[in-house]
Write an enzyme that holds these catalytic residues in place. Structure first.
Site, mmCIF file in Angstrom:
data_model
loop_
_atom_site.group_PDB
_atom_site.id
_atom_site.type_symbol
_atom_site.label_atom_id
_atom_site.label_comp_id
_atom_site.label_asym_id
_atom_site.label_seq_id
_atom_site.Cartn_x
_atom_site.Cartn_y
_atom_site.Cartn_z
ATOM 1 C CD GLN A 130 25.746 13.552 28.962
ATOM 2 O OE1 GLN A 130 25.004 14.478 28.636
ATOM 3 N NE2 GLN A 130 26.974 13.419 28.440
ATOM 4 C CB ALA A 243 39.233 10.908 16.842
ATOM 5 C CB CYS A 410 8.902 15.355 15.438
ATOM 6 S SG CYS A 410 8.116 15.933 13.983
#
Ligand SMILES: NC(=O)c1ccc[n+]([C@@H]2O[C@H](COP(=O)([O-])OP(=O)(O)OC[C@H]3O[C@@H](n4cnc5c(N)ncnc54)[C@H](O)[C@@H]3O)[C@@H](O)[C@H]2O)c1
Ligand SMILES: NC(=O)c1ccc[n+]([C@@H]2O[C@H](COP(=O)([O-])OP(=O)(O)OC[C@H]3O[C@@H](n4cnc5c(N)ncnc54)[C@H](O)[C@@H]3O)[C@@H](O)[C@H]2O)c1
Lengths: 555, 555
Positions: A130, A243, A410
């Site tokens: 990943q 879904a 952040c």
């Protein structure tokens, strides 16, 4: 023979100030590898799966143990090589070189398909890395919260005059990354209905306060949404369902969400997407025994879901691909207009990338939340004028439960990252923080990825598929002295569709670290500005000029 | 607008001891870039083409000039980034980091095709780097002579009891690499008939003494071969013709060469292979105006040639693919048995790769042939027992004309390379050599390439397509302090079929260089041993043990 990937061990990183390796430069990757497999962090740690379908931290449990042993033994002028989750070599380098170099899941393009990967994987020759799973800088769902929040805020700005009050977002998937969606939506002021087929995933998000409520039926969920939006309350519900059933059903009923997206693991048709009409148990069993059948059924269902997303888009509802390559899958299944709706990067994120702004993050190796709160305060002090960021930090502190080692994300860019890094290193040096901090980022960042269906979709000059850039990024971070550097293929969009690189640097409080931080945390975002400036974006060209970058062929 | 890739300038590297850049670490890449474009070195320097179809040293002439300017200006703690032949950034690093980092022709796998590459190339967004063209360590045909020689010698050993006297080799292509074949054949004791469609290429090889004679007709060429083989004389002839015509004609006539291979630039169907029935002029014109038509016709002709090669193979004649991917092209054209005959690496080269042995090379930045002769003597002194190598060095000195900066190639492996490097550096330091030496290698080496139709064909464990290895190689060379490091895609087998990395290190005589040389010239071949040990080759496992490598997951 027992499965070399299954085990019942629970992994926790060491915390506190006592070293379990020879120095903080090796202790840092050791703790972060373990943190990736922490029971509160990883999606399925007993099978070494961190997030994103089958994104793993090590190839097998034996490899995990050997990596740990090698890191404990590693000297500060040696470098450990990790090849698709297996430790393959320790070499003599020098103190300013990375301590770990990682390459995961890379395949020669002509063979870069799921079929070939799965064949290798079965033989024990591969691991899916990943993005931050195999490169040991996953920090749980928080890692994605701010990106998702920034995305929803920007969507609100573009489509709803900056106000998402009384609006709701429809999405799918509450996994490692997708689980951030309901929380980010609420933070952005919107309601959220997230369709998730795995009850455990919903419960996990309830427990960590990422989602507010749970519903077993669509009617129940819609009733909640109607109530909350009417009251102007920002709340979220996880709906148990598929879904591919729910999205078309909503279209049929004429229900109009305000924003539509999806974060099922559609990038991985074998392991990431439940086919319509299948039970979870059936799916789990057949992934091993009949992977091709699973993939075929999953792809057919994805097409149904994307068809519904196209219908929402056609009805004027802002609809966006959230980086799971589901449009590509539907296109390959014959849905010709699958790419009618855009990806989230060109729609909302690229202007940030042009300034090197992306998912900067850090973790406290001490395990002490106070260390993170102190860095939060330092960030506010350094960026004293940035109200949006202060707001984000306040919400994050209030709403986000730490998972594993306390961490913070952040979104900041070139010119800021190195300042924060140097400040944190100073805080380690003078004892304000109880132990070193590691600083890293997602592979999804401005200079670190080539991914034509996601991060580099629709580049101004058409260079979407050019992957020289992430390779240069990795080479430069290695040359600049990051503590570990990684090069991956696949990631969030699956085999064949992306190449990307990661880096992490350890702030151990030393002056050597000052020099490395100043280089790495400047050069790394600067490659993002360079890449976007080369593509002709004015914002990037301006940013390069303002920061005095030396870009011979570009500026 | 004039073509940014065409110019009439002649490029010569500086020679002698005077610096034209700020230090030898930047002078070295500068001279080697220029050397790649030296009129005696490059195949088509006015179009920036070094060898191998369209393998270039810089993207455009403007980029060339900017690279030169950037190198002249570069400090010894800075690093220049080159992206597909364009200089894109200069960053602050440190003295042990590479001075140049290069990524050429890399594309995200799903888009890694000639069609997409050509589209980008047309827009000015790409450059084909081949292997040593875009990474500035091509040294003319000599670079390939020894590899070809070793290959023919090994073929002789396997098929003809070690004696090639009176035998002859049929091949195609007398380009930058292929031009080495007749000379290598003769050195190995065999005759050679090389079919080449471009009269200029034959004349070039005559001039540089790589080929002995020229023939205009097949009968003429066969007459020479008959005469020489009968006399036991090792000589070579370049036959003007199309290999796709000549090979089947020989089959038809029942002529039996003793070894059959080919080195036309079949990897690049647009620029590398003359279709049957076309004139050179027609071909050149249509490459620009009708590239698809050219590719189609070329592929059809390749199929004809490979069909003839399969016929030779079926008739019991040792037939081998020489790394130009021509089997793949024929396969894609529907020749199902195209892979009946093997590639040259599994057939003859892999045992060398298992010990990290490959095309090690060096060049004298002084331009003085004496410097190379002195290194030749030093190699003999250090490897005083290696008769085969002494023999090679003697023949090379006698038969090989230097092209551009004097250079030498010498296949040696782990445990030897760093010794030679340190010795050369010492010779620079004590003034025995008049100026620094650069040491590099081909990307075709044991640890630096993933190429399932060539270097990693038929790996023991099936890991042919795993490209983590060349990426790790590049990262480790960067971490070890090579002077420049490169990562390429494509190369000798074309778009989609390989990924590989290069490195060059400058011996400037300093003690810093000693440390870097000791690391780089050990670690680089060690990654090759590691890669082959991981695949399960006993020779590699033995070599790793003998050299005390630390390979945690392998040994
Ligand atoms: N946009 C980004 O920034 C970003 C970042 C990382 C990952 N991603 C991508 O987003 C996707 C999700 O990532 P993740 O880490 O959450 O993956 P994950 O595998 O942890 O979670 C996927 C979730 O989807 C659920 N699911 C599967 N099929 C479903 C169906 N038919 N209906 C409803 N739910 C279904 C699964 O049960 C699981 O909980 C991946 O494709 C990933 O690559 C995007
Ligand atoms: N095995 C190796 O070690 C190795 C190393 C490098 C390159 N290669 C591969 O070998 C091939 C040749 O490399 P190069 O550098 O010599 O390339 P090049 O482009 O310089 O030369 C190719 C030559 O083939 C000739 N040619 C083209 N079509 C022909 C035809 N139909 N009949 C006869 N001649 C024809 C051209 O005129 C040219 O002279 C390439 O595919 C290259 O990638 C192999």
């Amino acid at each position: 023979m027992s499965d070399p990937r299954k085990n019942t061990r629970d992994i926790y990183p060491a915390t506190g100030t006592e070293l379990t390796a020879k120095s903080w430069l090796t202790e840092a990757p050791l703790r972060m590898l373990m943190n990736n497999l922490h029971p509160d962090v990883a999606e399925n740690p007993h099978e070494l799966v961190v997030y994103g379908g089958i994104g793993r931290a090590a190839r097998t449990w034996k490899d995990y143990d050997m990596i740990v042993a090698a890191l404990r033994d590693l000297e500060d002028d040696q470098t450990l090589m990790v090849q698709s989750g297996k430790p393959v070599g320790v070499f003599q380098t020098h103190k300013d070189a990375p301590r770990v170099l990682i390459a995961n899941s890379n395949l020669v393009p002509h063979w870069a398909t799921w079929d070939h990967f799965n064949e290798l994987d079965k033989k024990g020759l591969a691991m899916y890395g990943q993005m931050t799973a195999g490169s040991w800088i996953y920090i749980g769902s928080q890692g994605i919260v701010q990106g998702t929040y920034e995305t929803f805020v920007e969507a609100g700005r573009q489509h709803y005059g900056g106000d998402l009050k009384g609006k709701w977002i429809l999405t799918g998937g509450l996994g490692g990354m997708g689980g951030a969606q309901p929380l980010a939506a609420v933070m952005a002021g919107a309601c959220c209905l997230a369709v998730e087929c795995n009850p455990d995933s919903i419960d996990f998000r309830l427990r960590t306060r990422y989602v507010d409520e749970k519903a077993e039926t669509l009617d129940e969920a819609l009733e909640m949404i109607a109530r909350w939006t009417a009251a102007g309350e920002a709340k979220s519900v996880g709906l148990l369902g598929n879904a591919a059933d729910i999205f078309p059903e909503l279209v049929k009923r004429g229900v109009r969400p305000d924003i539509v997206t999806d974060q099922t693991s559609a990038h991985d048709p074998v392991n990431g997407y439940l086919p319509q009409g299948w039970t979870m148990a059936e799916w789990k069993a057949k992934r091993d025994t009949a992977p091709k059948e699973v993939a075929k059924a999953a792809r057919a269902s994805m097409k149904v879901q994307v068809k519904a997303m196209c219908d929402f888009h056609a009805a004027g509802i802002p609809t966006v691909d959230y980086g799971n390559n589901i449009r590509q899958m539907a296109l390959e299944e014959g849905l010709d207009n699958a790419f009618d709706f855009p990806g989230f990067v060109p729609a909302y994120i690229r202007p940030l990338f042009c300034r090197g702004i992306g998912p900067f993050r850090w973790a406290a190796l001490s395990g002490d939340p106070e260390d993170i709160y102190k860095t939060d305060a330092k960030v506010k002090e350094i960026l004293s004028e940035d109200a949006h960021l202060h707001n984000w930090l306040d919400m994050a502190r209030e709403r986000i439960s730490f998972q594993g080692l306390p961490a913070r994300i952040c979104w900041v860019g070139l010119g800021v990252r190195h300042k924060l890094g140097l400040a944190f290193n100073e805080m380690v040096r003078n004892g304000e923080l109880s132990a070193p901090i590691v600083i890293g980022r997602d592979h999804l960042d401005s200079g670190s990825v080539a991914s034509p269906n996601r991060e580099t979709e629709a580049m101004k000059d058409g260079s979407d598929a050019v992957s020289d850039w992430p390779l240069l990024n990795a080479l430069l971070n290695t040359a600049s002295g990051a503590t570990w550097v990684s090069l991956h293929h696949g990631g969030g969009v699956g085999m064949g569709f992306s190449q990307h690189s990661g880096m992490v640097i350890c702030c151990d409080g030393s002056e050597d670290a000052d020099r490395r931080i100043a280089r790495v945390l400047w050069n790394d975002p600067a490659t993002g500005v360079m890449r976007h400036a080369d593509a002709g974006y004015d914002a990037a060209l301006d940013c390069a000029r303002e920061n005095g970058l030396n870009l011979p062929g570009i500026l």
